[in-house]
Design a protein around this motif. Structure first.
Motif, mmCIF file in Angstrom:
data_model
loop_
_atom_site.group_PDB
_atom_site.id
_atom_site.type_symbol
_atom_site.label_atom_id
_atom_site.label_comp_id
_atom_site.label_asym_id
_atom_site.label_seq_id
_atom_site.Cartn_x
_atom_site.Cartn_y
_atom_site.Cartn_z
ATOM 1 N N LYS A 1 0.839 -11.785 14.222
ATOM 2 C CA LYS A 1 2.037 -12.084 13.540
ATOM 3 C C LYS A 1 2.759 -10.633 12.707
ATOM 4 N N ASP A 2 3.995 -10.927 12.541
ATOM 5 C CA ASP A 2 4.564 -9.475 12.044
ATOM 6 C C ASP A 2 4.402 -9.493 10.630
ATOM 7 N N PHE A 3 4.133 -8.276 10.073
ATOM 8 C CA PHE A 3 3.908 -8.125 8.522
ATOM 9 C C PHE A 3 5.140 -7.372 7.882
ATOM 10 N N ASN A 4 5.381 -7.823 6.724
ATOM 11 C CA ASN A 4 6.302 -6.879 6.103
ATOM 12 C C ASN A 4 5.516 -6.184 4.972
ATOM 13 N N MET A 5 6.242 -5.091 4.537
ATOM 14 C CA MET A 5 5.589 -4.230 3.553
ATOM 15 C C MET A 5 6.247 -4.082 2.166
ATOM 16 N N ARG A 6 5.679 -4.033 1.138
ATOM 17 C CA ARG A 6 6.490 -3.769 -0.036
ATOM 18 C C ARG A 6 5.635 -2.829 -1.011
ATOM 19 N N TRP A 7 6.099 -1.911 -1.851
ATOM 20 C CA TRP A 7 5.266 -0.972 -2.613
ATOM 21 C C TRP A 7 6.436 -0.454 -3.725
ATOM 22 N N ILE B 1 -1.079 -9.056 -0.013
ATOM 23 C CA ILE B 1 -2.354 -8.224 -0.385
ATOM 24 C C ILE B 1 -1.836 -6.938 -0.661
ATOM 25 N N PHE B 2 -2.532 -6.538 -1.895
ATOM 26 C CA PHE B 2 -2.387 -5.253 -2.575
ATOM 27 C C PHE B 2 -3.532 -4.516 -2.425
ATOM 28 N N SER B 3 -3.463 -3.020 -1.964
ATOM 29 C CA SER B 3 -4.470 -2.208 -1.630
ATOM 30 C C SER B 3 -4.437 -0.929 -2.123
ATOM 31 N N VAL C 1 0.899 -1.268 0.062
ATOM 32 C CA VAL C 1 0.004 -0.029 -0.011
ATOM 33 C C VAL C 1 1.065 1.156 -0.132
ATOM 34 N N ASN C 2 0.419 2.297 -0.623
ATOM 35 C CA ASN C 2 1.352 3.673 -0.402
ATOM 36 C C ASN C 2 0.908 4.264 0.790
ATOM 37 N N MET C 3 1.760 4.048 1.751
ATOM 38 C CA MET C 3 1.596 4.325 3.008
ATOM 39 C C MET C 3 1.473 5.919 3.348
#
Ligand code: FDP
Length: 337
Positions: A235-241, A258-260, A206-208
């Motif tokens: 649980k720990d989540f990782n982010m990619r954008w 998940i893409f949002s 996501v674009n944070m």
């Protein structure tokens, strides 16, 4: 098993009665156009194709030279094959019927010729997205209104990602399959049959930087992801954008996630950021056929009844269970829970 080419895969599908000769030809033509785009992109700065075209599209976005070039390549390739009744593109105000000089067929093609084009000048993956619909019975000269069919009616969808390798991801409604371009022989080769998106994930895209503009359920959803192991998700989540939808979706096709691109106060009036007909719908079809899910947050994407060719929607897609979680946050919010 010996790898097979896209051509052979399509002939096998035709023999199995899953596509007809016209749809096979259509897919071959789109794939060939994508190879041409891939070559232009691959030349980069040496091809004189980088930078702005100095024009804008209907959505008020500045067009890159490669946006215009890719659009022209797809238009030209598809005009004369006899398999299409009309075409529509992100880069054109309205759809175009196939010119009278050429034979017309029974399909409608929609495409985003170069998705993620803001990444092109920095040598990051971009892509082409396409969707194929049937031209309604009895219509010989289709207008915009004939393209306004829900995503469930798509007969084929695909995207090409122009990255370190060029890959074509395709569905005709019988699974999602990945083809890789063999640059030496110029053929797409089937490299993953029936790709499956893992149902669960620990990765979100996501674009944070838009966080402060999001709606309350999205704030709560991502807030809970960020709390990791200590939070309600446990649980720990990782982010990619990447900021090329094609590249972000391709990562999800490959390893889940998940893409949002949610609704926010900047894009609320337009309905969202991403376009339904040639971005969200084809990606939703591809993802569902790979065992994933796609939603607006409040409705299954493929069930949305379109009202405009360039209509925008909020998008949540990817790993089935995680999309269900995002939808749950919206439902609970809307029910005042
Ligand atoms: P782009 O405008 O560069 O074509 O289609 C729109 C899109 O890219 C998607 O590919 C991408 O996921 C998104 O916009 C990027 O949005 P941000 O600029 O907000 O990161």
């Amino acid at each position: 098993m010996k790898p097979i080419s896209l051509t052979r895969y399509l002939i096998q599908e035709q023999h199995a009665g899953r596509i007809n000769a016209d749809l096979r030809l259509l897919i071959e033509v789109v794939a060939r156009a994508c190879k041409t785009i891939s070559i232009a992109i691959g030349k980069g700065a040496l091809g004189g194709v980088l930078g702005d075209a100095g024009t804008g599209n209907i959505q008020g976005e500045a067009q890159k030279k490669l946006d215009v070039l890719s659009n022209d390549i797809l238009l030209e390739a598809n005009a004369w094959g006899g398999h299409l009744a009309g075409l529509a593109s992100e880069e054109m105000d309205h759809s175009q019927p196939i010119p009278d000089a050429f034979q017309r067929g029974n399909y409608l093609l929609l495409f985003d010729p170069l998705d993620g084009s803001s990444n092109i000048d920095v040598n990051i993956s971009v892509g082409t997205i396409f969707s194929v619909l049937r031209c309604p019975e009895g219509v010989t000269t289709p207008g915009d209104e004939h393209f306004l069919q829900p995503g469930t009616t798509q007969v084929c969808a695909g995207y090409t990602t122009y990255g370190p390798s060029t890959q074509l991801v395709l569905t005709i409604g019988h699974g999602t399959h990945v083809f890789t371009l063999d640059r030496e022989i110029g053929s797409f080769i089937l490299t993953t049959r029936d790709v499956q998106v893992p149902a669960e994930t620990k990765e979100f895209a996501v674009n944070m930087s838009n966080q402060r503009f999001w709606e309350a359920p999205m704030q709560r959803y991502v807030g809970d992801l960020l709390q990791g192991k200590e939070g309600p998700r446990g649980k720990d989540f990782n982010m990619r954008w990447v900021a090329s939808m094609v590249a972000d979706v391709h990562r999800i096709i490959t390893r889940g996630g998940i893409f949002s691109y949610p609704l926010d106060s900047k894009c609320r009036d337009k309905g969202g950021k991403l376009r339904l007909m040639y971005e969200a719908n084809p990606m939703a079809f591809i993802i569902e056929q790979a065992g994933g899910a796609a939603s607006t947050g409040r409705q299954r994407m493929l069930d949305v009844q379109p009202t405009g060719l360039h209509q925008r929607v909020p998008v949540f897609l990817g790993s089935r269970d995680e999309v269900a979680e995002a939808v749950r946050y919206h439902r609970e919010h809307d029910q005042g829970a």
